[in-house]
Motif scaffolding. Structure first.
Motif, PDB file in Angstrom:
ATOM      1  N   LEU A   1      47.317  23.232  43.760  1.00  9.03           N
ATOM      2  CA  LEU A   1      47.312  23.718  42.371  1.00  9.03           C
ATOM      3  C   LEU A   1      46.183  23.054  41.579  1.00  9.03           C
ATOM      4  CD1 LEU A   1      51.132  23.815  41.619  1.00  9.03           C
ATOM      5  CD2 LEU A   1      49.583  25.786  41.536  1.00  9.03           C
ATOM      6  N   ARG A   2      45.961  21.760  41.801  1.00  8.23           N
ATOM      7  CA  ARG A   2      44.864  21.071  41.115  1.00  8.23           C
ATOM      8  C   ARG A   2      43.514  21.609  41.563  1.00  8.23           C
ATOM      9  NH1 ARG A   2      48.230  16.580  42.009  1.00  8.23           N
ATOM     10  NH2 ARG A   2      47.063  16.039  43.891  1.00  8.23           N
ATOM     11  N   LEU A   3      43.384  21.857  42.851  1.00 12.65           N
ATOM     12  CA  LEU A   3      42.108  22.331  43.379  1.00 12.65           C
ATOM     13  C   LEU A   3      41.696  23.673  42.778  1.00 12.65           C
ATOM     14  CD1 LEU A   3      42.172  21.469  47.202  1.00 12.65           C
ATOM     15  CD2 LEU A   3      40.539  20.658  45.500  1.00 12.65           C
ATOM     16  N   VAL A   4      42.666  24.538  42.501  1.00 13.22           N
ATOM     17  CA  VAL A   4      42.334  25.856  41.948  1.00 13.22           C
ATOM     18  C   VAL A   4      42.485  25.891  40.430  1.00 13.22           C
ATOM     19  CG1 VAL A   4      42.917  27.031  44.099  1.00 13.22           C
ATOM     20  CG2 VAL A   4      44.667  26.793  42.315  1.00 13.22           C
ATOM     21  N   GLY A   5      42.715  24.727  39.817  1.00 13.21           N
ATOM     22  CA  GLY A   5      42.745  24.640  38.364  1.00 13.21           C
ATOM     23  C   GLY A   5      43.981  25.200  37.707  1.00 13.21           C
ATOM     24  N   LEU A   6      45.125  25.191  38.419  1.00  6.48           N
ATOM     25  CA  LEU A   6      46.361  25.742  37.859  1.00  6.48           C
ATOM     26  C   LEU A   6      47.515  24.746  37.988  1.00  6.48           C
ATOM     27  CD1 LEU A   6      46.211  29.434  39.147  1.00  6.48           C
ATOM     28  CD2 LEU A   6      45.749  28.618  36.835  1.00  6.48           C
ATOM     29  N   GLU A   7      47.223  23.463  37.799  1.00  5.91           N
ATOM     30  CA  GLU A   7      48.253  22.446  37.989  1.00  5.91           C
ATOM     31  C   GLU A   7      49.417  22.578  37.027  1.00  5.91           C
ATOM     32  OE1 GLU A   7      44.598  20.204  36.317  1.00  5.91           O
ATOM     33  OE2 GLU A   7      45.028  22.117  37.297  1.00  5.91           O
ATOM     34  N   ASP A   8      49.200  23.283  35.903  1.00  8.28           N
ATOM     35  CA  ASP A   8      50.280  23.457  34.931  1.00  8.28           C
ATOM     36  C   ASP A   8      51.033  24.770  35.086  1.00  8.28           C
ATOM     37  OD1 ASP A   8      48.115  24.994  34.196  1.00  8.28           O
ATOM     38  OD2 ASP A   8      48.432  24.741  32.037  1.00  8.28           O
ATOM     39  N   ARG A   9      50.741  25.538  36.158  1.00  4.43           N
ATOM     40  CA  ARG A   9      51.354  26.861  36.309  1.00  4.43           C
ATOM     41  C   ARG A   9      52.226  26.956  37.561  1.00  4.43           C
ATOM     42  NH1 ARG A   9      52.113  29.870  32.525  1.00  4.43           N
ATOM     43  NH2 ARG A   9      51.375  31.859  33.331  1.00  4.43           N
ATOM     44  N   GLY A  10      52.576  25.845  38.145  1.00  2.00           N
ATOM     45  CA  GLY A  10      53.355  25.869  39.374  1.00  2.00           C
ATOM     46  C   GLY A  10      54.702  26.556  39.249  1.00  2.00           C
ATOM     47  N   ASP A  11      55.360  26.382  38.102  1.00  4.65           N
ATOM     48  CA  ASP A  11      56.690  26.970  37.903  1.00  4.65           C
ATOM     49  C   ASP A  11      56.630  28.386  37.326  1.00  4.65           C
ATOM     50  OD1 ASP A  11      57.941  24.678  38.849  1.00  4.65           O
ATOM     51  OD2 ASP A  11      57.970  23.742  36.866  1.00  4.65           O
ATOM     52  N   ALA A  12      55.444  28.927  37.152  1.00 10.01           N
ATOM     53  CA  ALA A  12      55.296  30.244  36.522  1.00 10.01           C
ATOM     54  C   ALA A  12      55.687  31.362  37.483  1.00 10.01           C
ATOM     55  CB  ALA A  12      53.868  30.451  36.053  1.00 10.01           C
ATOM     56  N   PRO A  13      56.482  32.336  37.000  1.00  8.91           N
ATOM     57  CA  PRO A  13      56.715  33.537  37.818  1.00  8.91           C
ATOM     58  C   PRO A  13      55.390  34.273  38.035  1.00  8.91           C
ATOM     59  CG  PRO A  13      58.278  33.399  35.988  1.00  8.91           C
ATOM     60  CD  PRO A  13      57.230  32.375  35.724  1.00  8.91           C
ATOM     61  N   ILE A  14      55.243  34.893  39.175  1.00 11.29           N
ATOM     62  CA  ILE A  14      53.998  35.591  39.507  1.00 11.29           C
ATOM     63  C   ILE A  14      53.690  36.678  38.473  1.00 11.29           C
ATOM     64  CG2 ILE A  14      52.930  37.133  41.193  1.00 11.29           C
ATOM     65  CD1 ILE A  14      52.915  34.153  41.939  1.00 11.29           C
ATOM     66  N   SER A  15      54.710  37.315  37.934  1.00  8.83           N
ATOM     67  CA  SER A  15      54.501  38.409  36.983  1.00  8.83           C
ATOM     68  C   SER A  15      53.836  37.952  35.694  1.00  8.83           C
ATOM     69  CB  SER A  15      55.829  39.095  36.661  1.00  8.83           C
ATOM     70  OG  SER A  15      56.730  38.164  36.075  1.00  8.83           O
ATOM     71  N   THR A  16      53.864  36.655  35.408  1.00  8.93           N
ATOM     72  CA  THR A  16      53.278  36.144  34.162  1.00  8.93           C
ATOM     73  C   THR A  16      51.827  35.723  34.321  1.00  8.93           C
ATOM     74  OG1 THR A  16      53.947  33.841  34.552  1.00  8.93           O
ATOM     75  CG2 THR A  16      55.553  35.302  33.479  1.00  8.93           C
ATOM     76  N   LEU A  17      51.292  35.807  35.531  1.00  7.87           N
ATOM     77  CA  LEU A  17      49.922  35.355  35.788  1.00  7.87           C
ATOM     78  C   LEU A  17      48.932  36.503  35.633  1.00  7.87           C
ATOM     79  CD1 LEU A  17      50.455  33.157  38.983  1.00  7.87           C
ATOM     80  CD2 LEU A  17      50.499  32.436  36.583  1.00  7.87           C
ATOM     81  N   SER A  18      47.725  36.177  35.205  1.00  9.22           N
ATOM     82  CA  SER A  18      46.640  37.161  35.144  1.00  9.22           C
ATOM     83  C   SER A  18      46.129  37.443  36.550  1.00  9.22           C
ATOM     84  CB  SER A  18      45.496  36.635  34.279  1.00  9.22           C
ATOM     85  OG  SER A  18      44.868  35.530  34.922  1.00  9.22           O
ATOM     86  N   GLY A  19      45.273  38.468  36.666  1.00 15.22           N
ATOM     87  CA  GLY A  19      44.722  38.796  37.975  1.00 15.22           C
ATOM     88  C   GLY A  19      43.939  37.639  38.574  1.00 15.22           C
ATOM     89  N   GLY A  20      43.132  36.970  37.753  1.00 11.04           N
ATOM     90  CA  GLY A  20      42.366  35.827  38.246  1.00 11.04           C
ATOM     91  C   GLY A  20      43.259  34.682  38.673  1.00 11.04           C
ATOM     92  N   GLN A  21      44.330  34.436  37.925  1.00 11.29           N
ATOM     93  CA  GLN A  21      45.266  33.376  38.297  1.00 11.29           C
ATOM     94  C   GLN A  21      46.003  33.711  39.587  1.00 11.29           C
ATOM     95  OE1 GLN A  21      47.467  33.282  34.591  1.00 11.29           O
ATOM     96  NE2 GLN A  21      46.431  31.421  33.909  1.00 11.29           N
ATOM     97  N   LYS A  22      46.379  34.973  39.741  1.00  9.62           N
ATOM     98  CA  LYS A  22      47.035  35.387  40.994  1.00  9.62           C
ATOM     99  C   LYS A  22      46.121  35.146  42.196  1.00  9.62           C
ATOM    100  CE  LYS A  22      50.004  38.946  38.909  1.00  9.62           C
ATOM    101  NZ  LYS A  22      50.251  40.394  38.763  1.00  9.62           N
ATOM    102  N   GLN A  23      44.833  35.474  42.038  1.00 13.28           N
ATOM    103  CA  GLN A  23      43.923  35.267  43.159  1.00 13.28           C
ATOM    104  C   GLN A  23      43.716  33.781  43.433  1.00 13.28           C
ATOM    105  OE1 GLN A  23      43.321  36.451  45.922  1.00 13.28           O
ATOM    106  NE2 GLN A  23      41.999  38.190  45.388  1.00 13.28           N
ATOM    107  N   ARG A  24      43.739  32.960  42.400  1.00 16.78           N
ATOM    108  CA  ARG A  24      43.645  31.515  42.612  1.00 16.78           C
ATOM    109  C   ARG A  24      44.859  30.992  43.389  1.00 16.78           C
ATOM    110  NH1 ARG A  24      40.007  28.474  39.314  1.00 16.78           N
ATOM    111  NH2 ARG A  24      38.625  29.873  38.164  1.00 16.78           N
ATOM    112  N   ILE A  25      46.042  31.507  43.055  1.00 16.60           N
ATOM    113  CA  ILE A  25      47.242  31.117  43.799  1.00 16.60           C
ATOM    114  C   ILE A  25      47.143  31.608  45.242  1.00 16.60           C
ATOM    115  CG2 ILE A  25      49.741  31.435  44.000  1.00 16.60           C
ATOM    116  CD1 ILE A  25      48.884  29.505  41.778  1.00 16.60           C
ATOM    117  N   ALA A  26      46.630  32.821  45.429  1.00 12.41           N
ATOM    118  CA  ALA A  26      46.458  33.346  46.792  1.00 12.41           C
ATOM    119  C   ALA A  26      45.486  32.483  47.587  1.00 12.41           C
ATOM    120  CB  ALA A  26      45.967  34.793  46.733  1.00 12.41           C
ATOM    121  N   ILE A  27      44.419  32.013  46.942  1.00 13.33           N
ATOM    122  CA  ILE A  27      43.460  31.119  47.612  1.00 13.33           C
ATOM    123  C   ILE A  27      44.141  29.801  47.968  1.00 13.33           C
ATOM    124  CG2 ILE A  27      41.353  29.768  47.273  1.00 13.33           C
ATOM    125  CD1 ILE A  27      40.331  32.109  45.508  1.00 13.33           C
TER     126      ILE A  27
END
Length: 334
Positions: free
Chosen positions: A126-152
């Motif tokens: 999560l830190r590597l992709v810059g989303l360390e504060d979004r770990g508990d977020a439901p996937i439906s609340t993420l933007s397209g770019g954030q979803k791809q970062r989680i996929a990476i």
């Protein structure tokens, strides 16, 4: 990891007949690099990558990882080999029922990593992709770019040797595409990955890749360094890709659809030199610029210009020779 493909072939039977999806392709993909595979829809690039990533077996030919053949391994060994691979897709393929962190955890659970080690690894990704504060977020609340970062992050969590990116930026807007490409480049360098990017976007090849193969009709029709492909495209399909490349106004701008007999390619320092002005003074020719543009590759600029040269045949030949002496390659536009 070094990848070598040797005369791969794959056919599919459809109601309309037999399709030669992969037609005798051989490729050599160096380790620790970003390699692009570009082709239009239906060209066979995704079929080639399914063979390369061991999702399907070829009808003929072989796939080698670090000199070891892997496409014909027994099932158990093949599963182990696949665990060395990561993959991201255009539509993200995330689990809607899981949070962002639990999506990243999924492949670690499948691999049997002890639960005590999974959470630290997830937080690291999560830190590597810059989303360390979004770990508990439901996937439906993420933007397209954030979803791809989680996929990476999910693809890289098991520490693969190879990352396959199948149209990973096609569903993203240009600004987000630039950010995802920058992230992939950063992670590739940090983790010493071999990255294979499948795309129909020449902008992605330009901004991300070091080498590229062009696929058309199931065949590799052109391959080489990105710099050489941009400066000296040989096939019609590559020239067509380059003629349509546009990002932030950096693509070819054509203000006249008439003429344009000659294509000039400027490389590096020559892109900023007044070559044509000098030509008009030294040779008895006039020129008409029909289109021009500069592509900013990571390590060098490549300029392209469509022009007409007017004058006596011998003067035109002299002008072309003068351009070549000044580091500008010239080809007739067919």
């Amino acid at each position: 990891m070094h990848i070598r493909l040797e005369n791969l072939k794959k056919t599919y039977r459809t109601p309309d007949g037999i399709i030669e999806a992969v037609d005798g392709n051989s490729l050599d993909i160096p380790e620790n690099t970003i390699f692009g595979i570009i082709g239009k829809s239906g060209a066979g690039k995704s079929s080639l990558v399914r063979l390369m990533s061991l999702l399907e077996a070829p009808d003929a030919g072989a796939v080698y990882y670090d000199g070891r053949r892997v496409d014909n391994l027994p099932k158990a060994a093949l599963i182990q080999e696949r665990r060395k691979l990561g993959m991201i897709f255009q539509n993200f393929n995330l689990f809607a029922s899981r949070t962002a962190a639990k999506n990243i955890a999924y492949p670690l659970e499948i691999c049997g990593m002890p639960s005590a080690e999974i959470q630290p690894r997830v937080q690291e990704m999560l830190r590597l992709v810059g989303l360390e504060d979004r770990g508990d977020a439901p996937i439906s609340t993420l933007s397209g770019g954030q979803k791809q970062r989680i996929a990476i992050a999910r693809a890289l969590a098991p520490k693969p040797d190879i990352l396959f990116c199948d149209e990973a930026t096609s569903a993203l807007d240009p600004q987000t595409t630039h950010a995802i490409i920058a992230l992939i480049r950063e992670l590739q360098a940090k983790m010493n990955l071999t990255v294979v990017m499948i795309t129909h976007q020449m902008e992605v090849v330009r901004d991300a890749c070091e080498q590229v193969a062009v696929i058309d009709g199931g065949k590799v029709v052109e391959q080489g360094s990105v710099k050489d492909i941009f400066a000296h495209p040989r096939t019609a399909v590559t020239k067509d890709f380059l003629s349509h490349i546009t990002t932030d106004g950096r693509g070819m701008v054509r203000w006249s659809h008439d003429g344009g007999k000659y294509v000039l390619h400027f490389i590096g320092d020559s892109t900023g030199q007044p070559v044509l002005s000098a030509l008009a003074k030294s040779c008895n020719v006039s020129f008409n610029i029909r289109a021009a543009g500069i592509q900013h590759l990571p390590d060098q600029d490549i300029g392209t210009m469509l022009i007409d040269l007017n004058g006596e045949e011998q003067d035109i030949r002299q002008a072309i020779a003068e351009l070549n002496r000044n580091g500008v390659t010239v080809e007739e536009n067919t």
